[in-house]
Design an enzyme around this catalytic site. Structure first.
Site, PDB file in Angstrom:
ATOM      1  CD  GLU A 111      -2.869  -1.275   2.298  1.00  0.00           C
ATOM      2  OE1 GLU A 111      -2.287  -1.680   3.327  1.00  0.00           O
ATOM      3  OE2 GLU A 111      -4.085  -1.027   2.265  1.00  0.00           O
ATOM      4  CD  GLU A 131      -3.749  -6.400   3.706  1.00  0.00           C
ATOM      5  OE1 GLU A 131      -3.893  -7.085   2.657  1.00  0.00           O
ATOM      6  OE2 GLU A 131      -3.091  -5.350   3.733  1.00  0.00           O
TER       7      GLU A 131
HETATM    8  N1  COA Z   1       4.318  -8.165  11.335  1.00  0.00           N
HETATM    9  C1  COA Z   1       5.101  -8.512  12.356  1.00  0.00           C
HETATM   10  N2  COA Z   1       6.164  -9.331  12.248  1.00  0.00           N
HETATM   11  C2  COA Z   1       6.419  -9.840  11.034  1.00  0.00           C
HETATM   12  C3  COA Z   1       5.648  -9.527   9.905  1.00  0.00           C
HETATM   13  C4  COA Z   1       4.554  -8.634  10.086  1.00  0.00           C
HETATM   14  N3  COA Z   1       3.794  -8.232   9.070  1.00  0.00           N
HETATM   15  N4  COA Z   1       6.146 -10.193   8.839  1.00  0.00           N
HETATM   16  C5  COA Z   1       7.202 -10.896   9.283  1.00  0.00           C
HETATM   17  N5  COA Z   1       7.363 -10.690  10.613  1.00  0.00           N
HETATM   18  C6  COA Z   1       8.399 -11.266  11.480  1.00  0.00           C
HETATM   19  C7  COA Z   1       8.077 -12.696  11.843  1.00  0.00           C
HETATM   20  O1  COA Z   1       7.204 -12.745  12.946  1.00  0.00           O
HETATM   21  C8  COA Z   1       9.458 -13.216  12.144  1.00  0.00           C
HETATM   22  O2  COA Z   1       9.821 -12.810  13.445  1.00  0.00           O
HETATM   23  P1  COA Z   1      10.429 -13.916  14.500  1.00  0.00           P
HETATM   24  O3  COA Z   1      11.730 -14.337  13.862  1.00  0.00           O
HETATM   25  O4  COA Z   1      10.598 -13.113  15.740  1.00  0.00           O
HETATM   26  O5  COA Z   1       9.429 -15.016  14.561  1.00  0.00           O
HETATM   27  C9  COA Z   1      10.358 -12.458  11.188  1.00  0.00           C
HETATM   28  O6  COA Z   1       9.615 -11.320  10.774  1.00  0.00           O
HETATM   29  C10 COA Z   1      10.751 -13.242   9.947  1.00  0.00           C
HETATM   30  O7  COA Z   1       9.557 -13.719   9.349  1.00  0.00           O
HETATM   31  P2  COA Z   1       9.352 -15.261   8.912  1.00  0.00           P
HETATM   32  O8  COA Z   1       7.887 -15.496   8.765  1.00  0.00           O
HETATM   33  O9  COA Z   1      10.099 -16.159   9.810  1.00  0.00           O
HETATM   34  O10 COA Z   1      10.079 -15.227   7.485  1.00  0.00           O
HETATM   35  P3  COA Z   1       9.785 -16.177   6.238  1.00  0.00           P
HETATM   36  O11 COA Z   1      10.871 -15.897   5.262  1.00  0.00           O
HETATM   37  O12 COA Z   1       9.565 -17.580   6.677  1.00  0.00           O
HETATM   38  O13 COA Z   1       8.391 -15.644   5.640  1.00  0.00           O
HETATM   39  C11 COA Z   1       6.817 -13.955   4.910  1.00  0.00           C
HETATM   40  C12 COA Z   1       8.296 -14.372   5.060  1.00  0.00           C
HETATM   41  C13 COA Z   1       6.803 -12.513   4.421  1.00  0.00           C
HETATM   42  C14 COA Z   1       6.127 -14.847   3.880  1.00  0.00           C
HETATM   43  C15 COA Z   1       6.094 -14.078   6.274  1.00  0.00           C
HETATM   44  O14 COA Z   1       6.896 -13.417   7.249  1.00  0.00           O
HETATM   45  C16 COA Z   1       4.736 -13.465   6.314  1.00  0.00           C
HETATM   46  O15 COA Z   1       3.800 -14.033   5.769  1.00  0.00           O
HETATM   47  N6  COA Z   1       4.605 -12.259   6.931  1.00  0.00           N
HETATM   48  C17 COA Z   1       3.341 -11.622   7.090  1.00  0.00           C
HETATM   49  C18 COA Z   1       2.960 -10.869   5.838  1.00  0.00           C
HETATM   50  C19 COA Z   1       1.590 -10.249   5.978  1.00  0.00           C
HETATM   51  O16 COA Z   1       0.593 -10.917   6.152  1.00  0.00           O
HETATM   52  N7  COA Z   1       1.543  -8.896   5.879  1.00  0.00           N
HETATM   53  C20 COA Z   1       0.344  -8.159   5.920  1.00  0.00           C
HETATM   54  C21 COA Z   1      -0.006  -7.764   7.302  1.00  0.00           C
HETATM   55  S1  COA Z   1      -1.573  -6.940   7.351  1.00  0.00           S
END
Ligand code: COA
Length: 257
Positions: A111, A131
């Site tokens: 966004e 989301e």
């Molecule tokens: N908010 C808070 N923390 C987040 C985050 C978010 N949107 N996205 C990633 N993180 C954090 C994870 O909690 C993790 O922290 P930790 O090591 O303390 O557990 C760290 O970032 C690394 O993320 P991780 O999920 O382990 O990495 P990955 O490479 O396996 O996956 C993504 C990457 C982007 C696919 C996955 O992190 C994800 O789906 N994130 C959320 C994306 C999302 O839904 N965003 C929209 C929010 S409205």
């Protein structure tokens, strides 16, 4: 500090620096980002702003899901308004804003990129509005700007499925203007920012203001507005300088008046 700012001449580079959480935007980071953007908005010495994320994995992986998980409806409303204010500032400030999308641009990250004037992506960039997978919806302008930037059908597909869109597909859909290697991304974004920042700031502001109206409102009124801004520019020193320099076969020196 989670928002790093580097200045080089008339260009500012903003880096969201929370790589351990993939640069997810907590409200504290959003506050800091808004403060920086508000200062830049008022700073006549800055002509263009580049936004990127620290580390190799993420631009911004969205709003902070851990923080959101405890929010009340009222707090969620404030969070949406804060993110929308940041997006609005990027979209309307009187200088160019360029997103250098170096990795995940998910949810709020997508966004904020959409609110920038121009989006350049690395070939590792991934866009998405996931989301729906969390039982919520985009709240920082995604339901509006994604459709206006791409198409209504593609926006609905992204928002309703929550699927990730790789850089090449984002380019095909008009979501980004170019796909570059990760090594050249920020350099190219800064180069483009410097190119724009060297132009007349008044002309840049008016070009942006008028073009921002292209997908809103009535075209007749927008064309009147365009002609108004066009004519006002003829009162500026920069227009005299730019038009005169062409005739005199020299490079113009713009002063912002
Ligand atoms: N908010 C808070 N923390 C987040 C985050 C978010 N949107 N996205 C990633 N993180 C954090 C994870 O909690 C993790 O922290 P930790 O090591 O303390 O557990 C760290 O970032 C690394 O993320 P991780 O999920 O382990 O990495 P990955 O490479 O396996 O996956 C993504 C990457 C982007 C696919 C996955 O992190 C994800 O789906 N994130 C959320 C994306 C999302 O839904 N965003 C929209 C929010 S409205």
């Amino acid at each position: 500090m989670s928002v790093d700012v580097r200045r080089d001449g008339r260009v500012a580079l903003i880096t969201i620096n929370r790589p351990e959480a993939l640069n997810a935007l907590s409200s504290a980071i959003l506050d800091e980002l808004l403060e920086e953007l508000t200062a830049m908005k008022r700073d006549a010495e800055i002509g263009a702003v580049v936004l990127t994320g620290a580390g190799e994995k993420a631009f911004i992986a969205g709003a902070d899901i851990h923080e959101m998980s405890t929010k009340t409806a009222l707090e969620a409303r404030e969070y949406a308004e804060l993110g929308q204010e940041v997006a609005h500032t990027l979209e309307t400030m009187r200088k160019a804003t360029i997103a250098a999308v170096n990795g995940y641009a998910l949810g709020g990250g997508c966004e904020l990129a959409l609110a920038c004037d121009i989006r350049l992506a690395s070939d590792r960039a991934v866009f998405g509005q996931p989301e729906i997978n969390l039982g919520i919806m985009p709240g920082w302008g995604g339901t509006q700007r994604l459709a206006r930037t791409t198409s209504l059908g593609f926006a609905k597909e992204m928002i309703l499925t929550g699927r990730n869109v790789p850089a090449a597909e984002a380019y095909e859909r008009g979501l980004v203007q170019a796909v570059l290697s990760p090594e050249e991304l920020v350099g190219k974004a800064l180069e483009m920012a410097a190119l724009i920042a060297a132009k007349s700031p008044v002309a840049v502001a008016y070009c942006k203001d008028s073009t921002n109206r292209a997908l809103h409102g009535d075209i007749g009124a927008n064309l009147v507005h365009e002609a108004d801004l066009f004519s006002i520019l003829f009162t500026t020193e920069d227009a005299k300088e730019g038009l005169g320099a062409f005739t005199e076969k020299r490079k113009p020196q713009f002063v912002g008046r």
